[in-house]
Design a protein around this motif. Structure first.
Motif, PDB file in Angstrom:
ATOM      1  N   GLY A 164      25.117 -25.475 -16.685  1.00  0.00           N
ATOM      2  CA  GLY A 164      24.592 -26.409 -17.662  1.00  0.00           C
ATOM      3  C   GLY A 164      23.348 -25.936 -18.380  1.00  0.00           C
ATOM      4  O   GLY A 164      22.883 -26.595 -19.301  1.00  0.00           O
ATOM      5  N   ALA A 165      22.781 -24.782 -17.965  1.00  0.00           N
ATOM      6  CA  ALA A 165      21.514 -24.333 -18.550  1.00  0.00           C
ATOM      7  C   ALA A 165      21.677 -24.048 -20.033  1.00  0.00           C
ATOM      8  O   ALA A 165      22.736 -23.617 -20.486  1.00  0.00           O
ATOM      9  CB  ALA A 165      21.003 -23.094 -17.842  1.00  0.00           C
ATOM     10  N   THR A 186      21.330 -28.357 -16.307  1.00  0.00           N
ATOM     11  CA  THR A 186      21.395 -28.991 -17.629  1.00  0.00           C
ATOM     12  C   THR A 186      20.000 -29.451 -18.039  1.00  0.00           C
ATOM     13  O   THR A 186      19.274 -30.037 -17.238  1.00  0.00           O
ATOM     14  CB  THR A 186      22.382 -30.173 -17.606  1.00  0.00           C
ATOM     15  N   GLY A 187      19.626 -29.133 -19.276  1.00  0.00           N
ATOM     16  CA  GLY A 187      18.300 -29.504 -19.768  1.00  0.00           C
ATOM     17  C   GLY A 187      17.247 -28.424 -19.530  1.00  0.00           C
ATOM     18  O   GLY A 187      16.120 -28.550 -19.992  1.00  0.00           O
ATOM     19  N   ILE A 209      25.175 -20.865 -18.658  1.00  0.00           N
ATOM     20  CA  ILE A 209      25.728 -22.089 -19.232  1.00  0.00           C
ATOM     21  C   ILE A 209      26.656 -22.801 -18.248  1.00  0.00           C
ATOM     22  O   ILE A 209      26.839 -24.016 -18.322  1.00  0.00           O
ATOM     23  CB  ILE A 209      26.476 -21.767 -20.560  1.00  0.00           C
ATOM     24  N   GLU A 210      27.210 -22.068 -17.290  1.00  0.00           N
ATOM     25  CA  GLU A 210      28.165 -22.677 -16.349  1.00  0.00           C
ATOM     26  C   GLU A 210      27.482 -23.575 -15.318  1.00  0.00           C
ATOM     27  O   GLU A 210      28.139 -24.259 -14.551  1.00  0.00           O
ATOM     28  CB  GLU A 210      29.025 -21.615 -15.670  1.00  0.00           C
ATOM     29  N   ALA A 266      27.757 -27.330 -11.318  1.00  0.00           N
ATOM     30  CA  ALA A 266      28.065 -27.043 -12.722  1.00  0.00           C
ATOM     31  C   ALA A 266      27.141 -27.780 -13.697  1.00  0.00           C
ATOM     32  O   ALA A 266      27.134 -27.483 -14.887  1.00  0.00           O
ATOM     33  CB  ALA A 266      29.516 -27.391 -13.022  1.00  0.00           C
ATOM     34  N   ALA A 267      26.367 -28.736 -13.203  1.00  0.00           N
ATOM     35  CA  ALA A 267      25.441 -29.440 -14.096  1.00  0.00           C
ATOM     36  C   ALA A 267      24.002 -29.300 -13.598  1.00  0.00           C
ATOM     37  O   ALA A 267      23.091 -29.934 -14.119  1.00  0.00           O
ATOM     38  CB  ALA A 267      25.803 -30.918 -14.192  1.00  0.00           C
TER      39      ALA A 267
END
Lengths: 469, 185
Positions: free
Chosen positions: A230-231, A200-201, A227-228, A196-197
């Motif tokens: 983290g994107a 991210t970033g 987004i799920e 889920a992360a």
């Protein structure tokens, strides 16, 4: 003359930078801004307290979706707080000259469904909305992402936001998808692999023949859930499938403008040799129908698999146990055969016509399980109309289901569509967080096919056993 | 305030049913609502915010804090409750932007340093942690252990001087106007 190879993401991002700030964000120009009733009222208050105006009212579009009821939409909204937000959206839109598709408007529906289906979303655009699932619009080769209310105020007052350019990730899925494996399964599989992360970033480009062969509806489902993991967002380079979907839609360019736009859109490709900060490649043959067992979208598995241990997932033991306790599940259990109380099909993830076709393909000739409560919620009035015209409504009605009216509904339970505490819901939406579908509700995320299989059997069921060869 | 839980999403920080205000006030009352209160609104004794032994303006949380929904209400609730800084080993992007935009400082530390903070608070619930924005350091007072954190100089300048992005953008309206004139959309 050789140019440095760039990605489709670079091409769209770099052409929208108004100013670069040293050791700071880019001043980033926004082509399309969607607003809804929940995250915009405070932004308008901010404008007023600073004495600012809306800079380009024609670039912002308002629709009511998050807290709207999905039955009796012709009646006044019962909840006074929801009614107040809907009124604020209407008043603010009218005051600043913003197009507003409120309740009762034939174009009304979930913001990420109505944007594309009316030709507002186009390749090469930058698109924002005070909603994290704005990533949906990346399916068209647009850079689209969710923003906070302060940023909504920035876009209203200056058509720009301040954004550091994210890093780039490419996710390739190659091969042929198996029977019963849908775009939702592809994205749940990717999130389960990356966590889920895991993105991210990053801004993610989806590439490979699985996405090339996917419909626009399917691509929207995939980009929606970026987004799920983290994107910041997801993007798929536009191609003939994209152009065919857009052509003729109400707000799409026409005539000469179309030809000019098309020539530009065809340049929006990732060049051979372009560099990514991270790249992942998966084989379509490894993906089966997916379902989640925990309280974040990364906690998913193939429907025939058993729940893993904390150790196997690499997550912290305490957080993993907290999650399984909430769900009432145990390590090493099978998901198949678990009792299901509610089924929800809809949302900006799976509320488009293809999703209802898939749902109906399983339901046809069967009956809803007696103990299951099913909420069938189209993403827009246009989708609702298609459901009627294609005979899907008859199939649903014969099987004992009722069609509701468009809105975000049980995806986030801001209206009356709340799953009761402790009950299990197989849901085609995007988040299985604690309480997301109502306090204490337990969410199993899955595709429309898995949702349909649960709705007719009353338990978690592999849809492939109900499908003809 | 220690919260050693991973993946605290914005639906936990403030559930969707509390997003219905049209003004920015009172969100702190519903911060972590479903972890903080029983269904009958009595406080849950085992939840950290209800434990009077802990206090302070710094929320220290497990990795991937603020994932999920873009709702700025999550940052508003944290601010309104009284926190001015959130420390974690990893933040979700939108939450980080929202926090900086409303004057909360997100401090990203290494996983090791995060563990040290939790250990220090476990040993002494009144353990003090100091965040120094000009120096970009975070220090556990009792042990003197310290770590540098990143923030871009534009945002740092804004936080230190009380400016925001809207002020910046208003000052460059004519540049935006000429940029917009060239747009095909």
């Amino acid at each position: 003359m050789s140019q440095i190879p760039t990605t489709v993401f670079d091409k769209v991002w770099d052409s929208h930078v108004v100013r670069k700030i040293e050791d700071g964000p880019d001043v980033f120009f926004i082509d399309r801004h969607f607003i809804h009733e929940v995250t915009s009222p405070v932004a308008f208050l901010g404008l007023e307290s600073r004495g600012l105006k809306v800079m380009f009212s024609e670039k912002t579009f308002a629709t009511a979706d998050h807290n709207t009821p999905t039955i009796n939409q012709h009646l006044p909204v019962q909840d006074p707080l929801s009614a107040n937000q809907l009124k604020a959206l209407e008043t603010n839109s009218s005051k600043y000259g913003i197009s507003h598709w409120g309740l009762g408007n034939p174009k009304n529906g979930i913001v990420h469904v109505v944007g594309p289906e009316n030709g507002i979303t186009l390749p090469g655009m930058t698109i924002v909305c005070g909603d994290s699932h704005t990533s949906t619009h990346g399916a068209f080769g647009a850079i689209a992402f969710g923003i906070g209310t302060s940023e909504v105020e920035m876009v209203l007052s200056s058509q720009c936001i301040m954004q550091p350019k994210p890093k780039k990730m490419r996710i390739n899925v190659n091969g042929k998808l198996g029977k019963g494996v849908t775009p939702k399964d592809v994205v749940l599989y990717i999130i389960a692999k990356l966590t889920a992360a895991g993105a991210t970033g990053y801004f993610v480009e989806y590439a490979g023949d699985v996405f090339e062969n996917m419909s626009m509806e399917g691509r929207m489902t995939v980009c929606n859930m970026s987004i799920e993991m983290g994107a910041r967002g997801g993007i798929i380079a536009p191609d003939e499938t994209t152009f065919a979907y857009i052509k003729g839609r109400e707000k799409a360019p026409k005539g000469e403008a179309w030809d000019k736009a098309l020539a530009y859109w065809k340049t929006l490709k990732t060049d051979a040799g372009a560099k990514f900060d991270q790249e992942h490649t998966f084989d379509a043959a490894d993906i089966e129908p997916m379902i989640t067992y925990g309280t974040n979208p990364g906690m998913g598995l193939g429907i025939t698999q058993h729940i893993p241990s904390a150790q196997a997932t690499g997550s912290g033991k305490a957080s993993f146990e907290k999650s399984l306790n909430y769900m009432g599940f145990h390590e090493d259990e099978s998901m198949l055969g678990k009792k299901v109380d509610y089924v929800f099909i809809g949302s900006c993830t799976n509320g488009r016509i293809e999703d209802f076709r898939a749902f109906a393909s399983i339901v046809k000739g069967r009956k809803k399980a007696d103990h299951v409560t099913a909420w069938i919620v189209p993403g827009s009035h246009i989708v609702e109309q298609q459901i009627r015209e294609e005979g899907i409504l008859d199939i649903l009605t014969d099987a004992g289901f009722q069609l509701r009216q468009p809105g975000c509904s049980a995806c986030l339970a801001m209206n009356d569509d709340k799953i009761p505490a402790g009950k299990y819901a197989v849901s085609t939406s995007n988040r299985n967080f604690e309480g997301r579908q109502g306090p204490g509700a337990r969410t199993l995320l899955a595709s429309p096919l898995v949702a349909a299989a649960a709705a007719v059997t009353g338990v978690v069921t592999d849809p492939r056993v109900l499908m003809a060869d | 305030m220690p919260m050693p839980i991973e993946n605290v999403d914005t639906d936990q920080i403030i559930p969707a049913r509390f997003l219905k205000a049209t003004e920015r006030k009172g969100f702190g009352d519903n911060l972590f609502r479903d972890w903080r209160y029983e269904n009958d609104n009595t406080p849950k004794k085992d939840f950290v915010l209800n434990n009077p032994i802990y206090s302070g303006k710094i929320l220290v949380a497990g990795k991937n804090f603020g994932s999920g929904s873009s709702r700025e209400h999550a940052a508003w609730a944290i601010y309104d409750y009284g926190f001015r800084c959130v420390v974690s080993s990893f933040f979700a992007d939108i939450f980080k932007n929202n926090s900086l935009n409303i004057g909360i400082l997100p401090v990203q530390v290494s996983a090791e340093f995060l563990d040290k903070i939790f250990t220090a608070i476990e040993a002494d619930p009144k353990a003090e942690v100091e965040v120094n924005l000009p120096e970009q350091t975070i220090t556990i007072i009792a042990t003197g252990e310290s770590e540098k954190f990143d923030i871009n100089s534009y945002k740092k300048h804004n936080l230190q001087n009380g400016y925001d992005d809207i002020d910046y953008l208003q000052a460059m309206k004519s540049e935006i106007q000429s940029f917009a004139a060239k747009s095909m959309y």
